[in-house]
Design an enzyme around this catalytic site. Structure first.
Site, PDB file in Angstrom:
ATOM      1  CB  ILE A  43      -0.916   0.021   1.250  1.00  0.00           C
ATOM      2  CG1 ILE A  43      -1.665  -1.315   1.409  1.00  0.00           C
ATOM      3  CG2 ILE A  43      -1.870   1.196   1.184  1.00  0.00           C
ATOM      4  CD1 ILE A  43      -2.645  -1.652   0.313  1.00  0.00           C
ATOM      5  CB  CYS A  53       6.398  -4.182   2.361  1.00  0.00           C
ATOM      6  SG  CYS A  53       7.721  -2.997   2.020  1.00  0.00           S
ATOM      7  CD  GLU A  55       7.411  -8.184   2.178  1.00  0.00           C
ATOM      8  OE1 GLU A  55       6.496  -7.699   1.493  1.00  0.00           O
ATOM      9  OE2 GLU A  55       8.599  -8.274   1.782  1.00  0.00           O
ATOM     10  CB  CYS A  88      12.515  -4.036   1.538  1.00  0.00           C
ATOM     11  SG  CYS A  88      11.485  -3.501   2.925  1.00  0.00           S
TER      12      CYS A  88
HETATM   13 ZN   LIG Z   1       9.414  -4.463   2.730  1.00  0.00          ZN
END
Ligand SMILES: [Zn+2]
Length: 133
Positions: A43, A53, A55, A88
């Protein structure tokens, strides 16, 4: 639920990505030990730092519903990118605390797959043990 089913759930979540800036769509699905599945998508926000993110969205949803690392069985993360979407750095830090080190993490972009876990993705992580001395 099998690995490929959870990956398909993550692809469904990817359809809900809000990514008007990057046009990079990511979905995630958390499988809990009782069979419940929580979905997450990336989002984005015009204030880029406020972006969340996929996840983290999915794992936060599981935690928001009372699940914890001991009741999370697996995490699938998928993207429509040319490479598989490895988490990330921010997500690696968060997931290293909210998942067990050996919880399976299944990555896919529909062409390539990779099975990993937090032990592999973030060795020597900064953890609760460093803070709660
Ligand atoms: Zn991330």
């Amino acid at each position: 639920m099998e690995r490929n089913e959870l990956i398909q759930e993550a692809f469904k979540a990817m359809e809900n990505a809000y990514a008007p800036y990057s046009n990079y769509h990511v979905g995630a699905a958390v499988l809990c030990t009782d069979g419940k599945v929580f979905l997450g998508a990336n989002i984005e926000n015009a204030s880029f730092g406020a972006t969340n993110c996929a996840e983290r969205s999915a794992v936060f949803a599981a935690y928001s519903n009372g699940y914890r690392k001991d009741t999370i069985e697996a995490l699938a993360i998928v993207s429509d990118g040319g490479r598989i979407a490895a988490p990330c750095g921010i997500c690696r830090q968060v997931l290293s605390e909210l998942l067990k080190p050996d919880t399976p993490i299944w990555l896919s972009n529909g062409r390539d797959d990779c099975d990993t876990n937090m032990e592999e993705l973030l060795p020597m992580q900064f953890s609760q043990e460093d803070v709660l001395r």
